[in-house]
Structures are given as structure tokens and as C-alpha cells.
Design an enzyme around this catalytic site. Sequence first.
Site, PDB file in Angstrom:
ATOM      1  N   CYS A 116       0.816  -1.233   0.000  1.00  0.00           N
ATOM      2  CA  CYS A 116       0.000   0.000   0.000  1.00  0.00           C
ATOM      3  C   CYS A 116       0.839   1.267   0.000  1.00  0.00           C
ATOM      4  O   CYS A 116       0.337   2.358  -0.262  1.00  0.00           O
ATOM      5  CB  CYS A 116      -0.955   0.002   1.187  1.00  0.00           C
ATOM      6  SG  CYS A 116      -1.946  -1.475   1.290  1.00  0.00           S
ATOM      7  N   HIS A 258      -3.332   6.895   2.621  1.00  0.00           N
ATOM      8  CA  HIS A 258      -3.730   5.584   2.082  1.00  0.00           C
ATOM      9  C   HIS A 258      -5.119   5.245   2.620  1.00  0.00           C
ATOM     10  O   HIS A 258      -5.385   5.334   3.820  1.00  0.00           O
ATOM     11  CB  HIS A 258      -2.703   4.529   2.516  1.00  0.00           C
ATOM     12  CG  HIS A 258      -3.196   3.132   2.291  1.00  0.00           C
ATOM     13  ND1 HIS A 258      -3.744   2.728   1.097  1.00  0.00           N
ATOM     14  CD2 HIS A 258      -3.255   2.049   3.118  1.00  0.00           C
ATOM     15  CE1 HIS A 258      -4.111   1.460   1.201  1.00  0.00           C
ATOM     16  NE2 HIS A 258      -3.834   1.033   2.407  1.00  0.00           N
ATOM     17  N   ASN A 288     -10.137  -0.464  -0.010  1.00  0.00           N
ATOM     18  CA  ASN A 288      -8.688  -0.340   0.032  1.00  0.00           C
ATOM     19  C   ASN A 288      -8.122  -0.893  -1.274  1.00  0.00           C
ATOM     20  O   ASN A 288      -8.274  -2.072  -1.558  1.00  0.00           O
ATOM     21  CB  ASN A 288      -8.162  -1.126   1.249  1.00  0.00           C
ATOM     22  CG  ASN A 288      -6.655  -1.089   1.377  1.00  0.00           C
ATOM     23  OD1 ASN A 288      -5.946  -0.767   0.434  1.00  0.00           O
ATOM     24  ND2 ASN A 288      -6.161  -1.444   2.555  1.00  0.00           N
TER      25      ASN A 288
END
Length: 331
Positions: A116, A258, A288
Site C-alpha cells: 500500500c 492511504h 482499500n
Amino acid sequence: MSGIYRSRVAGTGSYLPEGVITNFDIEKMVETNNQWIIERTGIERRHKAAPHEACSDLCYEASIKALKDAGLTAQDLDLIIVSTVSGDQVMPSTACVLQHRLGARHIMAFDLSAACSGFVYGLSVADQFIRTGMYKNILVVGGEVLHRLVNYKDRETCILFGDAAGAWIVSRAEANDPNTIMSSHLHADGGLGDLFVLPGGGSRMPFSQEVLDSGNHYVKMKGREIFKNAVRTLTQCCHEALAANNVKSHEVDWLVPHQANVRILESVAEYFEFPKEKVIFSLQETGNTSAASIPVAFDLAVQEKKIQRGQLILLAAFGAGLTSGSVLLRF
Ligand code: UT7
């Protein structure tokens, strides 16, 4: 940070595949419900690549938009970086597939694996190549097709992840251009790697029937531990970026973190003492999307005319590795 030249963000683009997985769809797969998912994560839906779409296809769509936004063609590119953990295949790299598909010259192209945090890692690498004077126009893409790495019998992970790609063109700035990448700070703590892993398919656990039977070809996560580390690390990254640039938090126009979990982002805003209204949230629509999450959230906010040219933007990322990092830039 040193160097002869500075980088600027010349263009941005993003792509969300048409298919959607709603919380109601997930209710039919595992013991969960829409209300729990919204309350605990903030996520309402995630996008899903069509069966014919792989990571490079999503990256291609985002890249075309970013090139157009920058007023450049693929022929102008000097380097392509694709940050991903769900590339088309182990080799060749998704960046090489993308280079060919875009019709770019035979320029350097490689994949970057930082989960990520991949996009901020990629931006930092691009920035270094610009600062030294080696390259002028670099395509940095974060692209993921995570729904193919998720076990739709594991209610802790299948609610979280989605597919998307986001791309930026990072170019050499004119000497007097105030809109540049100011700094990047990257970290990794390999000792906490077991909190979030995809164990199967590598050289330690090559694919076998046993791997498939045990579900080791899917991501495994210790959610609560990740949560705590994410809040602490993202907050540290935000403080580090401001301290290094002697910038006060009220000077930052937008924090683009993020997109992991709305509660993680709200806690970071609280510990960082930063107004929630100045944090970009897109995860209700996207879930996500790992390396794609920051460039997609950023591009959607540009389209909504929230993020505007000349504003001071702080990017902060956290992911498997555990990796983390920040980029401070004037857009
Ligand atoms: O890019 C980084 C990637 N990873 C992350 O960002 C993950 C970070 N972690 C999280 O987002 C959260 O930890 C989760 C959303 C994964 C879980 O939320 P939580 O509030 O931390 O729940 P929990 O793990 O503390 O579990 C609370 C309860 C448990 O039941 P018991 O033991 O209290 O009876 C879980 O079994 O919630 C249960 N649970 C669920 N219930 C309904 C866990 N997942 C679900 C679910 N639906 N999907």
C-alpha cells in the site's frame, strides 16, 4: 533534499473498473452485514475488474488519462514505474507490459513492490531520477486487481479490498516553478511482515495443490495489529514530513492518506491534530486499493475540484512489509 532539478506533478489520471461489489453482495458470501462494514471500515462498495481485465489493463486506462492531462504522449516518457502487488504475472513485469501497450520507446520500466506504500515509494524513486537530471518525464502508476487475491470466505479481508489504478506524470519543473515535490520520506519494518502476507506462490511456498487447498494463495491479515500500527505510523509520517520542511500543519491544504479504513484515517487526523474536513476520503466508493489508493483518491479529489493547483498536499502511506512513507508537494 538535494539535486540539480525539481519534479512537478504534470498530470494525473485514474481508472475504476465498471464492476462493483457492494456490502450487500458480501452479505451473501460471509457472515457480515452492511451496517457492520460501514461502521467498522467506512466502505460501502469496491470496484471489481472484469474477467478479461488484468492489472496492466487498469494501469493503461489510468496512464492514458494522466498523459492527456499532462499534454504528453507515451513517446515523451523516459521511465515507467508500476507499483503493485497484483501484477499480471510474476514475470515479465507489469511495467514492461504497459510500456509495450502504451507504445512508449524502449525506456526503462519496472515494477515496485511496497504494497500500500507502493505509490509514495514510486514517486520518491521518480523524484530522484528527475533531481539528478537523468530523466524528464516519468510515469508512476499504482495499480491493483486485489479481488483475485482475496478469499471470499474470510470476512476480515474480503470486506476491505478493491480494484483500481491511478497514474501520475512526474516531470522536470522549470527553475522558477513553485509547484514541486518538496520531500519524500520512506520506511520499512520487516520485523512486522507477518501481520499482512500472501504466503503462497513464491519461492518459499511454491504453488501446489496443498497451497490451494489451504487457501495460502490468498492474503492473510492480523487486522487489529495492522490497525494499531497504521495509526501510529501514518501519524509519525505526517509529523516527519512537516518537520523536515519546517511547515506547520495549518499550512497543509489536503492530507491524502492511504485509504485503509475510515477509523484509521479519523484517528490519524486526531493524533496529527489535523481537521478531518481537510482529509481526502474515497474509500467508501473504492475500498482499500493498496498501491492505487493514494493516486485514485487524489485524482477523484482533483475531478471534484477539491484539490487545486498551487495547494500544499501531504501524502501518507502505510502497508504490508510493513512499509510506510510520506510525500509533501505543492500541486
Ligand atoms: O492496507 C492495510 C491493510 N489492512 C488494513 O487496513 C486492516 C486494518 N484493520 C481493520 O480495518 C480492522 O481491524 C478490521 C475491519 C479488519 C476489523 O475491524 P475491528 O473493529 O478491528 O474488529 P475486530 O478484529 O476487533 O473484531 C471484532 C469482532 C470480532 O468478533 P468477536 O471476537 O468480538 O465475537 C470479529 O470476529 O468483529 C468480528 N468481525 C466481523 N463481524 C462482522 C470481524 N470481521 C467481521 C465482519 N463482519 N466482516
